[in-house]
Design an enzyme around this catalytic site. Structure first.
Site, PDB file in Angstrom:
ATOM      1  N   SER A 253     -13.572 -12.245   4.563  1.00  0.00           N
ATOM      2  CA  SER A 253     -13.297 -10.831   4.620  1.00  0.00           C
ATOM      3  C   SER A 253     -11.814 -10.488   4.705  1.00  0.00           C
ATOM      4  CB  SER A 253     -14.021 -10.217   5.820  1.00  0.00           C
ATOM      5  OG  SER A 253     -13.436 -10.698   7.033  1.00  0.00           O
TER       6      SER A 253
ATOM      7  N   SER B 222     -13.525 -16.221   7.363  1.00  0.00           N
ATOM      8  CA  SER B 222     -12.763 -15.151   6.709  1.00  0.00           C
ATOM      9  C   SER B 222     -11.261 -15.345   6.608  1.00  0.00           C
ATOM     10  CB  SER B 222     -13.036 -13.826   7.405  1.00  0.00           C
ATOM     11  OG  SER B 222     -14.276 -13.334   6.960  1.00  0.00           O
TER      12      SER B 222
ATOM     13  N   LYS C 178      -4.154  -7.273   8.788  1.00  0.00           N
ATOM     14  CA  LYS C 178      -5.518  -6.953   8.372  1.00  0.00           C
ATOM     15  C   LYS C 178      -5.909  -5.643   9.052  1.00  0.00           C
ATOM     16  CE  LYS C 178     -10.174  -9.018   8.196  1.00  0.00           C
ATOM     17  NZ  LYS C 178     -10.978 -10.247   8.426  1.00  0.00           N
TER      18      LYS C 178
HETATM   19  N1  GLN Z   1     -18.590 -14.407   5.099  1.00  0.00           N
HETATM   20  C1  GLN Z   1     -18.998 -14.452   6.470  1.00  0.00           C
HETATM   21  C2  GLN Z   1     -19.802 -13.213   6.812  1.00  0.00           C
HETATM   22  O1  GLN Z   1     -19.993 -12.434   5.949  1.00  0.00           O
HETATM   23  C3  GLN Z   1     -17.812 -14.596   7.384  1.00  0.00           C
HETATM   24  C4  GLN Z   1     -17.082 -13.336   7.592  1.00  0.00           C
HETATM   25  C5  GLN Z   1     -15.947 -13.463   8.579  1.00  0.00           C
HETATM   26  O2  GLN Z   1     -15.493 -14.559   8.914  1.00  0.00           O
HETATM   27  N2  GLN Z   1     -15.511 -12.332   9.094  1.00  0.00           N
HETATM   28  O3  GLN Z   1     -20.213 -13.014   7.903  1.00  0.00           O
END
Ligand code: GLN
Length: 492
Positions: free
Chosen positions: A154, A178, A79
């Site tokens: 994400s 995410s 990532k």
């Molecule tokens: N969707 C969640 C957010 O927007 C989690 C994102 C994540 O785990 N990085 O914060």
């Protein structure tokens, strides 16, 4: 061989050891697939062919002289939130579009030391804020199961590369879902470890008390191999825990499913917005586990309604603090011709941060400001404690807790959900991070549009082995994790 990408990680490692193919051949195979197919998926921000082939050659030497570790020569993707020395690390943001990291994240260093080959860096929501990849400066990544849908986020690219067979496995990070939500949207297995199990050193910070790295792959077995590589204490991360690491691969059959008590939170299955097909697939998977000997126990998790508001105060508060370092001075984007220092800070930040990141900085700064700090931030921290207590009480009576990973299957690209609608989609994943618990997503079927559905199992602290083992045994009895999207069936 044209179908090297169909092998499991164990089969790849064995094929390399027995010289059925070399790491160079395997790496080139993936590079060819990326060159041919990634235009349609948009999963890689940076492909590193020369770097990958050099690593492959080094692994081939170790394989030849018999000194190679278990995973030497197997490729992976990181990532783009993990710092990689000499390679761009963007976090999906214009802010870091020009950032070449001077050092490796511990996760990256561990993967290198294990002889894994880095194919490149993959797309993500900007600074990991989002659930679709649409907030990335590099454009949306496509879901390999249906290119008009998002892969989730994400860790969007991490999920898409595995589902399209553009990498055999990948690293991801999970601050509020995410790893688990994109794994769910792309039909993969993804593990969010206990907070402190995987080092955060060199992982670009979003919300430091919630962020945790972990593996994304097709199966629990593949995830276990990556966990064996990346887990462990790191003196460079003060929140990493000095506790012995399990051998996740050796433990894949160690947990007895017979007699396993699985908690089914009443509140979770009555959530407004839970798609009927998602609910049905998850219930079918629980039925399978019951047939394998597990005992389903209805439980209460009374704090469910507090998850979204609590997370969406704490995460933006930490983000506003973490992101204050991007000021146009030390590194990252700098605006042209600043009039003075204030103009430099203002324009650099407003030109290089996208809308969602700016929204979170505003919310977080507000929640932390004098006068509102007690009413919002401190209150949210107190509620966070109650959420954790709710889980600890539940674990007195059950071994693991089952839930969907997401209330729906993958959204359409451009669905234009309001921020609130988007945040509500995180209902099943946020509490795990607030409590610091481990949780896993396993693919358990499809909806009528052939989009994957995921089951989430939440474990008590340090139960990564148990979660991987339960899913591994489920995967010995089912074949959802072996299903491939049409694009993964195409050859380079
Ligand atoms: N969707 C969640 C957010 O927007 C989690 C994102 C994540 O785990 N990085 O914060």
């Amino acid at each position: 061989m044209t179908d090297l990408h169909r092998l499991s990680i164990r089969e790849m490692a064995e094929g390399l050891k027995s010289a059925q193919f070399s790491s160079r051949e395997l790496t080139q195979h993936y590079l060819d697939r990326i060159a041919k197919l990634d235009d349609r998926v948009n999963s890689y921000v940076t492909v590193t062919p020369e770097y990958a082939l050099a690593q492959a050659d080094a692994a081939d030497n170790l394989l030849k002289n018999g000194t190679a570790g278990t995973l030497a020569g197997v490729p992976l993707a990181h990532k783009d939130i993990f710092c990689t020395q000499g390679i761009k690390t963007s976090a999906g943001s214009k802010m870091l579009d020009n950032f070449i990291s001077p050092y490796d994240a511990t996760v990256v260093a561990k993967a290198k030391a294990a002889g894994l080959v880095t194919l490149g860096k993959v797309n993500m929501d900007e600074f990991a804020m989002g659930s679709t990849s649409e907030s990335s400066f590099y454009g949306a990544t496509k879901n390999p199961w249906n290119l008009e849908h998002v892969p989730g986020g994400s860790s969007s690219g991490s999920a898409a590369v595995v589902a399209a067979d553009l990498a055999p496995f990948a690293t991801g990070t999970d601050t509020g879902g995410s790893i688990r939500q994109p794994a769910s949207f792309c039909g993969l297995t993804g593990l969010k470890p206990t907070y402190g199990r995987v080092s955060r050193f060199g992982m670009i910070a979003f919300a430091s008390s919630l962020d945790q790295g972990g593996p994304m792959a097709r199966s629990a077995e593949d995830c276990a191999f990556l966990m064996n590589t990346i887990a462990g204490h790191d003196a460079k991360d003060s929140t990493s825990i000095n506790k012995e690491v399990d051998d996740y691969v050796a433990n894949l059959n160690a947990t007895a499913v017979k007699g396993l008590r699985i908690g089914i939170p009443k509140q979770y299955f009555n959530v407004q917005g839970l798609d009927a097909e998602v609910k049905a697939r998850v219930e079918e998977s629980l039925k399978t586990l019951e047939n394998m000997g597990a005992i389903l126990v209805e439980i209460d998790l009374n704090m469910t309604e507090a998850y979204v508001p609590t997370y969406y105060l704490i995460a933006p508060a930490e983000a506003s603090s973490n992101l204050s370092r991007y000021d146009g001075v030390r590194y990252g984007y700098r605006c042209e011709n600043p009039k003075d220092i204030l103009d430099l800070h203002k324009r650099s930040r407003s030109e290089a941060f996208g809308a969602e990141v700016q929204r979170r900085i505003l919310i977080g700064t507000y929640a932390l400001s004098a006068g509102y700090y007690d009413a919002y931030y401190v209150k949210a921290q107190k509620v966070r404690r109650l959420i954790q207590q709710d889980f600890l009480t539940a674990f007195e009576n059950v071994d693991v807790i089952a839930a969907p990973s997401a209330p729906t299957t993958a959204y359409k690209i451009g669905a234009n959900l309001s921020p609130t609608e988007m945040y509500l989609g995180d209902i099943y994943t946020l509490a795990v991070n607030l409590a610091g618990l481990p949780a896993i997503n396993a693919p358990v079927g499809f909806d009528k549009d052939s989009l994957p559905v995921g089951l989430q199992l939440i474990g008590n602290y340090w139960s990564e082995s148990q979660l991987l083992s339960i899913v591994h045994q489920y995967q010995q009895n089912t074949d959802w994790h072996t299903k491939r999207a049409a694009i993964a069936e195409e050859n380079a």
